[in-house]
Design a protein around this motif. Structure first.
Motif, mmCIF file in Angstrom:
data_model
loop_
_atom_site.group_PDB
_atom_site.id
_atom_site.type_symbol
_atom_site.label_atom_id
_atom_site.label_comp_id
_atom_site.label_asym_id
_atom_site.label_seq_id
_atom_site.Cartn_x
_atom_site.Cartn_y
_atom_site.Cartn_z
ATOM 1 N N UNK A 160 -45.722 3.852 -50.423
ATOM 2 C CA UNK A 160 -47.094 3.902 -50.930
ATOM 3 C C UNK A 160 -47.138 4.720 -52.195
ATOM 4 N N UNK A 161 -46.658 5.974 -52.107
ATOM 5 C CA UNK A 161 -46.556 6.795 -53.312
ATOM 6 C C UNK A 161 -45.503 6.184 -54.232
ATOM 7 N N UNK A 162 -44.400 5.790 -53.636
ATOM 8 C CA UNK A 162 -43.369 4.996 -54.301
ATOM 9 C C UNK A 162 -42.869 3.973 -53.280
ATOM 10 N N UNK A 163 -42.271 2.874 -53.714
ATOM 11 C CA UNK A 163 -41.840 1.839 -52.775
ATOM 12 C C UNK A 163 -40.845 2.305 -51.716
ATOM 13 N N UNK A 164 -39.919 3.186 -52.036
ATOM 14 C CA UNK A 164 -38.906 3.597 -51.070
ATOM 15 C C UNK A 164 -39.092 5.001 -50.527
ATOM 16 N N UNK A 165 -40.288 5.542 -50.645
ATOM 17 C CA UNK A 165 -40.537 6.928 -50.245
ATOM 18 C C UNK A 165 -40.222 7.158 -48.770
ATOM 19 N N UNK A 166 -39.607 8.313 -48.480
ATOM 20 C CA UNK A 166 -39.380 8.711 -47.092
ATOM 21 C C UNK A 166 -39.916 10.121 -46.864
ATOM 22 N N UNK A 167 -40.187 10.417 -45.618
ATOM 23 C CA UNK A 167 -40.487 11.765 -45.171
ATOM 24 C C UNK A 167 -39.439 12.095 -44.117
ATOM 25 N N UNK A 168 -39.309 13.364 -43.789
ATOM 26 C CA UNK A 168 -38.315 13.798 -42.810
ATOM 27 C C UNK A 168 -38.972 14.678 -41.760
ATOM 28 N N UNK A 169 -38.564 14.496 -40.510
ATOM 29 C CA UNK A 169 -39.072 15.327 -39.422
ATOM 30 C C UNK A 169 -37.918 16.124 -38.832
ATOM 31 N N UNK A 170 -38.086 17.449 -38.794
ATOM 32 C CA UNK A 170 -37.097 18.356 -38.213
ATOM 33 C C UNK A 170 -37.592 18.752 -36.825
ATOM 34 N N UNK A 171 -37.016 18.101 -35.822
ATOM 35 C CA UNK A 171 -37.496 18.292 -34.444
ATOM 36 C C UNK A 171 -37.340 19.728 -33.934
ATOM 37 N N UNK A 172 -36.213 20.423 -34.166
ATOM 38 C CA UNK A 172 -36.085 21.777 -33.620
ATOM 39 C C UNK A 172 -37.203 22.732 -34.038
ATOM 40 N N UNK A 173 -37.706 22.608 -35.254
ATOM 41 C CA UNK A 173 -38.773 23.501 -35.725
ATOM 42 C C UNK A 173 -40.135 22.816 -35.765
ATOM 43 N N UNK A 174 -40.177 21.552 -35.355
ATOM 44 C CA UNK A 174 -41.404 20.750 -35.399
ATOM 45 C C UNK A 174 -42.028 20.767 -36.798
ATOM 46 N N UNK A 175 -41.151 20.578 -37.788
ATOM 47 C CA UNK A 175 -41.566 20.623 -39.189
ATOM 48 C C UNK A 175 -41.457 19.236 -39.815
ATOM 49 N N UNK A 176 -42.540 18.823 -40.458
ATOM 50 C CA UNK A 176 -42.591 17.564 -41.190
ATOM 51 C C UNK A 176 -42.465 17.853 -42.677
ATOM 52 N N UNK A 177 -41.523 17.203 -43.330
ATOM 53 C CA UNK A 177 -41.351 17.316 -44.778
ATOM 54 C C UNK A 177 -41.878 16.011 -45.358
ATOM 55 N N UNK A 178 -43.046 16.081 -45.995
ATOM 56 C CA UNK A 178 -43.721 14.857 -46.420
ATOM 57 C C UNK A 178 -43.346 14.374 -47.804
ATOM 58 N N UNK A 231 -45.401 12.381 -33.869
ATOM 59 C CA UNK A 231 -44.554 13.568 -33.799
ATOM 60 C C UNK A 231 -45.373 14.820 -33.506
ATOM 61 N N UNK A 232 -44.830 15.720 -32.669
ATOM 62 C CA UNK A 232 -45.489 17.019 -32.465
ATOM 63 C C UNK A 232 -45.181 17.921 -33.665
ATOM 64 N N UNK A 233 -46.167 18.150 -34.506
ATOM 65 C CA UNK A 233 -45.952 18.848 -35.776
ATOM 66 C C UNK A 233 -46.641 20.210 -35.747
ATOM 67 N N UNK A 234 -45.880 21.252 -36.076
ATOM 68 C CA UNK A 234 -46.442 22.599 -36.197
ATOM 69 C C UNK A 234 -46.479 23.077 -37.641
ATOM 70 N N UNK A 235 -45.596 22.523 -38.470
ATOM 71 C CA UNK A 235 -45.499 22.914 -39.877
ATOM 72 C C UNK A 235 -45.376 21.656 -40.722
ATOM 73 N N UNK A 236 -46.014 21.682 -41.886
ATOM 74 C CA UNK A 236 -45.895 20.572 -42.823
ATOM 75 C C UNK A 236 -45.495 21.161 -44.178
ATOM 76 N N UNK A 237 -44.464 20.574 -44.762
ATOM 77 C CA UNK A 237 -44.040 20.982 -46.098
ATOM 78 C C UNK A 237 -44.299 19.815 -47.039
ATOM 79 N N UNK A 238 -45.112 20.065 -48.056
ATOM 80 C CA UNK A 238 -45.449 19.058 -49.062
ATOM 81 C C UNK A 238 -44.855 19.480 -50.398
ATOM 82 N N UNK A 239 -44.404 18.524 -51.178
ATOM 83 C CA UNK A 239 -43.875 18.847 -52.497
ATOM 84 C C UNK A 239 -44.958 19.537 -53.331
ATOM 85 N N UNK A 240 -46.174 19.034 -53.224
ATOM 86 C CA UNK A 240 -47.297 19.648 -53.938
ATOM 87 C C UNK A 240 -48.144 20.424 -52.935
#
Length: 107
Positions: free
Chosen positions: A26-44, A79-88
């Protein structure tokens, strides 16, 4: 380094205790996000932003396909998310699941 293969949606990467690839175009055609299960952190990446401490959807002026981008963030509800990290915007801590549901409830 040259790219030697593409990552697949749902693929588990063996870094930092494990990262799950979430395909979020959506932001770009091949964009991905990553989920780190041990810390319940989403990297968007750029799938979401934090503006004045508030977790928001993608930034419209730099997102060519907003419909697809908004559909992409609905995947985060799985996903059970406790933290979200955004580039912006950096780090968001709070009830990210509730906020993502708010943003996507009309879809």
């Amino acid at each position: 380094t040259n790219v030697t293969r593409l990552l697949a949606d749902g693929e588990k990467l063996p870094f930092g205790g494990g990262l799950t690839v979430i395909y979020t175009p959506g932001h770009t055609p091949g964009h991905i996000s990553l989920y780190h299960e041990p810390s319940k952190t989403l990297i968007t990446g750029d799938a979401m932003v934090i503006n004045n401490g508030e977790l928001q959807g993608p930034n419209p002026p730099v997102t060519p396909n907003m419909d697809e981008a908004m559909q992409s963030i609905t995947k985060f509800k799985a996903y059970p998310i406790e933290n979200v990290i955004c580039y912006h915007g950096g780090l968001y801590q709070g009830d990210a699941g509730a906020r993502i549901s708010e943003l996507t409830e009309s879809l």
